[in-house]
Design a protein around this motif. Structure first.
Motif, PDB file in Angstrom:
ATOM      1  N   LEU A  79      35.272  39.191  45.403  1.00 36.43           N
ATOM      2  CA  LEU A  79      35.991  39.196  46.680  1.00 36.43           C
ATOM      3  C   LEU A  79      36.863  40.426  46.865  1.00 36.43           C
ATOM      4  O   LEU A  79      37.137  40.825  47.990  1.00 36.43           O
ATOM      5  N   GLY A  80      37.348  41.003  45.787  1.00 38.91           N
ATOM      6  CA  GLY A  80      38.223  42.171  45.926  1.00 38.91           C
ATOM      7  C   GLY A  80      38.944  42.485  44.638  1.00 38.91           C
ATOM      8  O   GLY A  80      38.561  42.014  43.564  1.00 38.91           O
ATOM      9  N   ILE A  81      40.014  43.259  44.765  1.00 41.49           N
ATOM     10  CA  ILE A  81      40.838  43.673  43.629  1.00 41.49           C
ATOM     11  C   ILE A  81      41.963  42.654  43.446  1.00 41.49           C
ATOM     12  O   ILE A  81      42.579  42.223  44.420  1.00 41.49           O
ATOM     13  N   ALA A 102      38.701  44.349  39.078  1.00 43.09           N
ATOM     14  CA  ALA A 102      37.683  43.982  40.068  1.00 43.09           C
ATOM     15  C   ALA A 102      36.377  43.756  39.324  1.00 43.09           C
ATOM     16  O   ALA A 102      36.186  44.239  38.199  1.00 43.09           O
ATOM     17  N   SER A 103      35.463  43.048  39.963  1.00 40.03           N
ATOM     18  CA  SER A 103      34.166  42.779  39.324  1.00 40.03           C
ATOM     19  C   SER A 103      33.248  43.992  39.440  1.00 40.03           C
ATOM     20  O   SER A 103      33.402  44.830  40.327  1.00 40.03           O
ATOM     21  N   ARG A 104      32.277  44.059  38.555  1.00 37.61           N
ATOM     22  CA  ARG A 104      31.280  45.132  38.600  1.00 37.61           C
ATOM     23  C   ARG A 104      30.528  45.090  39.931  1.00 37.61           C
ATOM     24  O   ARG A 104      30.240  46.129  40.527  1.00 37.61           O
ATOM     25  N   ALA A 105      30.225  43.888  40.403  1.00 40.53           N
ATOM     26  CA  ALA A 105      29.495  43.748  41.675  1.00 40.53           C
ATOM     27  C   ALA A 105      30.316  44.304  42.832  1.00 40.53           C
ATOM     28  O   ALA A 105      29.787  45.006  43.702  1.00 40.53           O
ATOM     29  N   GLN A 129      39.256  33.927  39.390  1.00 42.54           N
ATOM     30  CA  GLN A 129      37.887  33.538  39.739  1.00 42.54           C
ATOM     31  C   GLN A 129      37.405  34.262  40.994  1.00 42.54           C
ATOM     32  O   GLN A 129      36.235  34.646  41.096  1.00 42.54           O
ATOM     33  N   ALA A 130      38.290  34.461  41.952  1.00 46.79           N
ATOM     34  CA  ALA A 130      37.922  35.186  43.172  1.00 46.79           C
ATOM     35  C   ALA A 130      37.557  36.638  42.846  1.00 46.79           C
ATOM     36  O   ALA A 130      36.597  37.189  43.397  1.00 46.79           O
ATOM     37  N   ALA A 131      38.319  37.254  41.947  1.00 44.05           N
ATOM     38  CA  ALA A 131      37.994  38.629  41.531  1.00 44.05           C
ATOM     39  C   ALA A 131      36.650  38.664  40.817  1.00 44.05           C
ATOM     40  O   ALA A 131      35.821  39.542  41.074  1.00 44.05           O
ATOM     41  N   SER A 166      45.932  32.828  47.209  1.00 46.06           N
ATOM     42  CA  SER A 166      45.989  31.557  46.496  1.00 46.06           C
ATOM     43  C   SER A 166      47.302  31.454  45.742  1.00 46.06           C
ATOM     44  O   SER A 166      47.831  32.453  45.259  1.00 46.06           O
ATOM     45  N   THR A 167      47.809  30.240  45.607  1.00 48.37           N
ATOM     46  CA  THR A 167      49.016  30.008  44.818  1.00 48.37           C
ATOM     47  C   THR A 167      48.694  30.001  43.326  1.00 48.37           C
ATOM     48  O   THR A 167      49.591  29.999  42.502  1.00 48.37           O
ATOM     49  N   SER A 168      47.408  30.011  42.984  1.00 49.39           N
ATOM     50  CA  SER A 168      46.975  29.900  41.592  1.00 49.39           C
ATOM     51  C   SER A 168      46.433  31.224  41.073  1.00 49.39           C
ATOM     52  O   SER A 168      45.499  31.788  41.645  1.00 49.39           O
ATOM     53  N   VAL A 169      46.989  31.703  39.957  1.00 51.97           N
ATOM     54  CA  VAL A 169      46.465  32.930  39.349  1.00 51.97           C
ATOM     55  C   VAL A 169      45.059  32.690  38.795  1.00 51.97           C
ATOM     56  O   VAL A 169      44.239  33.610  38.747  1.00 51.97           O
TER      57      VAL A 169
END
Length: 196
Positions: free
Chosen positions: A126-128, A61-64, A120-122, A112-115
């Protein structure tokens, strides 16, 4: 692979490689490719197949995201968090169905179908996400969570039997096999001096 192909072209400057990344199985028998890398071992007799490498997936997950959400200290804490995952109806391999290994009833907010999109979402908070360590470990925007919680999967490499005798194909095959052997630490998420 794309970021590590330079050594191959230094050795064989006349070589031309097409890397086709698609979220489905590519048929070698139908000549959609000469070499294919799979998440599952193909069970077709006309193919030469070997295990390419094991690799590890872990939680990131991101720091934010972590700064604005409850702390994650144990597996039970994961149920209170937002998740990023594949689109269930579009999974091309059961090897990608691993979220339930970490959290029984995850609250998935982004599919998403794309890792790469999941990565990028992580990063954006957006989440874990459950990501391959080789993709996420060197990303300064992502923090690994619960280091003891990970899963291991394998990649398999295949080509048609008659093509496997081709010198041009074997040059690429051998390079990919050597590269994965050399990069085992990264693929298995082993700590480096940079990642600690």
């Amino acid at each position: 692979l794309a970021s590590r192909m330079g050594g191959l072209f230094e050795r064989y400057p006349g070589l031309e490689v097409e890397l086709v990344a698609v979220p489905r199985f590519v048929s070698i028998l139908n000549r959609e490719a000469e070499i294919s890398i799979h998440l599952e071992r193909p069970s077709v007799d006309q193919l030469v197949t070997r295990k390419l490498t094991d690799y590890r997936l872990a939680l990131y997950a991101s720091r934010a995201y972590l700064a604005r959400n409850p702390p994650i200290e144990k597996r039970e804490d994961l149920a209170a968090h937002a998740w990023i995952d594949y689109v269930d109806d579009l999974l091309f391999s059961q090897e990608l169905k691993f979220l339930s290994s970490f959290c029984r009833n995850p609250k998935v907010v982004f599919h998403s179908t794309s890792v790469i999109a999941q990565h990028q979402a992580a990063r954006s908070g957006l989440g874990i996400a459950v990501l391959p360590c080789f993709m996420a470990a060197g990303d300064p925007d992502l923090v690994p969570l619960l280091p003891a919680e990970s899963i291991q999967r394998s990649y398999w490499i295949s080509s048609r039997r008659e093509l496997h005798k081709s010198v041009r194909l074997r040059v690429l095959w051998d390079y990919v096999v050597e590269l994965c052997a050399r990069e085992q630490g990264l693929l298995l998420g082993e700590p480096t001096e940079e990642t600690g």
